[in-house]
Scaffold this motif. Structure first.
Motif, short mmCIF file in Angstrom:
data_model
loop_
_atom_site.label_atom_id
_atom_site.label_comp_id
_atom_site.label_asym_id
_atom_site.label_seq_id
_atom_site.Cartn_x
_atom_site.Cartn_y
_atom_site.Cartn_z
N PHE A 128 -9.60 -1.11 4.90
CA PHE A 128 -8.70 -2.21 4.57
C PHE A 128 -9.41 -3.57 4.59
O PHE A 128 -8.76 -4.60 4.41
N GLU A 129 -10.72 -3.57 4.80
CA GLU A 129 -11.50 -4.81 4.85
C GLU A 129 -12.45 -4.82 3.65
O GLU A 129 -13.49 -4.17 3.67
N CYS A 130 -12.13 -5.59 2.64
CA CYS A 130 -12.88 -5.47 1.40
C CYS A 130 -14.25 -6.13 1.44
O CYS A 130 -15.19 -5.67 0.79
N GLY A 131 -14.39 -7.23 2.18
CA GLY A 131 -15.64 -7.98 2.12
C GLY A 131 -16.17 -8.37 3.48
O GLY A 131 -15.79 -7.82 4.51
N SER A 132 -17.08 -9.35 3.46
CA SER A 132 -17.80 -9.75 4.67
C SER A 132 -16.85 -10.16 5.79
O SER A 132 -15.85 -10.85 5.54
N PRO A 133 -17.15 -9.76 7.01
CA PRO A 133 -16.29 -10.10 8.13
C PRO A 133 -16.41 -11.58 8.51
O PRO A 133 -17.43 -12.22 8.25
N ASN A 134 -15.37 -12.09 9.14
CA ASN A 134 -15.36 -13.45 9.66
C ASN A 134 -16.04 -13.43 11.02
O ASN A 134 -15.39 -13.36 12.07
N LEU A 135 -17.36 -13.47 11.00
CA LEU A 135 -18.10 -13.29 12.25
C LEU A 135 -17.94 -14.48 13.20
O LEU A 135 -18.07 -14.31 14.43
N LEU A 136 -17.68 -15.66 12.69
CA LEU A 136 -17.40 -16.79 13.58
C LEU A 136 -16.13 -16.52 14.36
O LEU A 136 -16.09 -16.64 15.59
N GLY A 137 -15.07 -16.10 13.66
CA GLY A 137 -13.83 -15.76 14.33
C GLY A 137 -13.97 -14.56 15.23
O GLY A 137 -13.34 -14.49 16.30
N GLY A 157 0.80 -1.21 0.00
CA GLY A 157 0.00 0.00 0.00
C GLY A 157 0.83 1.26 0.00
O GLY A 157 0.41 2.31 -0.50
N LEU A 158 2.03 1.17 0.54
CA LEU A 158 2.93 2.32 0.57
C LEU A 158 3.53 2.57 -0.81
O LEU A 158 3.72 1.64 -1.59
N SER A 159 3.83 3.81 -1.10
CA SER A 159 4.53 4.14 -2.33
C SER A 159 6.03 4.06 -2.07
O SER A 159 6.53 4.57 -1.07
N TRP A 160 6.74 3.40 -2.98
CA TRP A 160 8.17 3.19 -2.82
C TRP A 160 8.90 3.76 -4.03
O TRP A 160 8.36 3.84 -5.13
N LEU A 195 -1.88 4.90 2.12
CA LEU A 195 -1.79 3.52 1.66
C LEU A 195 -2.74 3.32 0.48
O LEU A 195 -3.96 3.48 0.62
N SER A 196 -2.21 2.96 -0.66
CA SER A 196 -3.08 2.65 -1.79
C SER A 196 -3.77 1.32 -1.52
O SER A 196 -3.21 0.42 -0.89
N LEU A 197 -4.99 1.19 -2.01
CA LEU A 197 -5.79 0.00 -1.77
C LEU A 197 -5.72 -0.93 -2.97
O LEU A 197 -5.74 -0.48 -4.12
N HIS A 198 -5.66 -2.24 -2.69
CA HIS A 198 -5.58 -3.22 -3.76
C HIS A 198 -6.67 -4.28 -3.62
O HIS A 198 -6.72 -5.21 -4.42
N GLN A 199 -7.53 -4.12 -2.63
CA GLN A 199 -8.67 -5.01 -2.45
C GLN A 199 -9.92 -4.13 -2.31
O GLN A 199 -9.92 -3.18 -1.53
N PHE A 200 -10.95 -4.47 -3.06
CA PHE A 200 -12.14 -3.61 -3.09
C PHE A 200 -13.40 -4.47 -2.95
O PHE A 200 -13.45 -5.62 -3.38
N GLY A 201 -14.40 -3.87 -2.35
CA GLY A 201 -15.67 -4.56 -2.20
C GLY A 201 -16.66 -3.71 -1.42
O GLY A 201 -16.39 -2.56 -1.06
N TRP A 202 -17.78 -4.30 -1.11
CA TRP A 202 -18.87 -3.56 -0.48
C TRP A 202 -18.57 -3.08 0.92
O TRP A 202 -19.12 -2.08 1.39
#
Length: 374
Positions: A255-264, A87-90, A225-232
């Motif tokens: 930084f969380e692209c999709g559904s959470p791990n609710l069991l965890g 995510g960082l620019s180098w 930080l650039s994002l590389h994962q996208f979702g709802w």
């Protein structure tokens, strides 16, 4: 505390630095969640999200972050480090300073930046008697980041994060801390460490499941930080499914692209509730007492202690070698006799937690004696 850890009486669990056991309340929380799913479906989804929020709040308190909005839930430490690294620019010629003996997750991710012209500079702990000055000596005008584990997974060496953090802040160097071998074992304070990034999976000293990890990014750095994962799930107006214009969430949820791990989530939230009830100062006191007890037993037998003796240099890991006996012989023999441990750093690694009965440590060492005697 034994009621919270109904471990089999013949098991010597000394492997919290690998995968810790769940407390009883955690197993019960998961069972309730599973039963609710089976009988009620997702009727309770709003309440499940409330548990997720409580988890963020507990994690924020665990590292002394200012807000639960600063906490992202990653799948594991490796994913969290990858979000940071990529995510960082180098720029070609940048370098990252770390430690050669790191767990692969905290080495491979930085090595993966080589095709961008970024160098990973590694301190060899085997050639260093004073790691912090030697680590800082590797830095120069092109150093963008110091990335280290708080506690080394094999030797158990605990680094002086405050000193490293002060150096980084004074020299405009980013500071990334892999805290997986310390969080849940001893207190952590963001203000004193001055860490820009903190990552840690929950399945070791936090006594939670695999599949849920802490990712902290200093709020001032989130937008960099650039994002590389996208979702709802990573958008600001999460849940407004008809909206056509979107922006990343202002909070760490970006930084969380999709559904959470609710069991965890249910499991880790329950485990952290126990640590909070006990208090991290008391947890750390308990771990220190067990480490001191184990060191005395190691010394009594004339074994070689790999882990530093000074309390300020160690956490919950104690690695040792038995002179004249190969550790790759001792390890399977111990595991075969229900002594749960690890083979790390050329030695045997024991890692008791605050609740571990001293009798369990004694029995493990007596079992080791029997193996050595043949």
């Amino acid at each position: 505390m034994t009621e919270e850890f109904p471990l089999a009486p013949d098991l010597c669990h000394l492997n919290h630095a690998a995968v810790g056991p769940w407390p009883r309340r955690t197993a019960e929380a998961v069972a309730r969640f599973a039963e609710e799913n089976a009988s009620q479906g997702s009727v309770g989804y709003p309440q499940w999200l409330g548990v997720e929020q409580r988890l963020r709040e507990r994690l924020a308190r665990l590292i002394a972050a200012e807000s639960a909005d600063d906490i992202a839930l990653a799948k594991n430490t490796s994913e969290a480090l990858s979000i940071i690294a990529h995510g960082l620019s180098w720029s070609p010629g940048d370098n990252i300073v770390g430690i050669r003996q790191e767990f692969p997750s905290n080495r491979i991710v930085w090595e993966s930046l080589a095709d961008r012209g970024v160098e990973w500079r590694a301190l060899d702990l085997a050639a260093s008697s004073d790691p912090e000055p030697d680590l800082l000596a590797l830095c120069d005008a092109s150093t963008r980041m110091i990335a280290v584990s708080w506690v080394q997974y094999a030797s158990g060496l605990r680094l002086d994060l405050e000193g490293i953090g002060a150096f980084c802040r004074a020299n405009d160097i980013l500071f990334c801390v892999d805290a997986i071998q310390g969080l849940g074992a001893l207190p952590f304070d963001l203000a004193s460490t001055r860490a820009d990034f903190v990552v840690a999976d929950g399945h070791k000293w936090m006594l939670g499941p695999e599949g849920v990890a802490l990712l902290y990014v200093r709020p001032e750095l989130r937008d960099t930080l650039s994002l590389h994962q996208f979702g709802w799930h990573m958008v600001e107006h999460c849940g407004d499914f008809d909206r056509t214009h979107w922006t990343p969430a202002a909070s760490a949820r970006r930084f969380e692209c999709g559904s959470p791990n609710l069991l965890g989530v249910h499991a880790l939230e329950a485990s952290l509730s126990l640590l909070e009830e006990v208090g991290m100062n008391k947890v750390w006191e308990g771990i220190q007492a067990r480490a001191d007890h184990l060191i005395a037993l190691i010394d009594r037998r004339g074994f070689d202690l790999v882990t530093p003796r000074e309390s300020e240099r160690r956490a919950g890991i104690l690695t040792f070698r038995v002179p004249g006996v190969a550790s790759d012989h001792l390890y399977p023999a111990l595991m075969g006799r229900r002594v749960l441990c690890a083979h790390r750093g050329g030695g045997i690694r024991f890692s008791p937690h605050f609740y571990t009965p001293l009798e369990v440590i004694d029995r493990a060492m007596e079992t080791l004696d029997q193996i050595v005697r043949g």
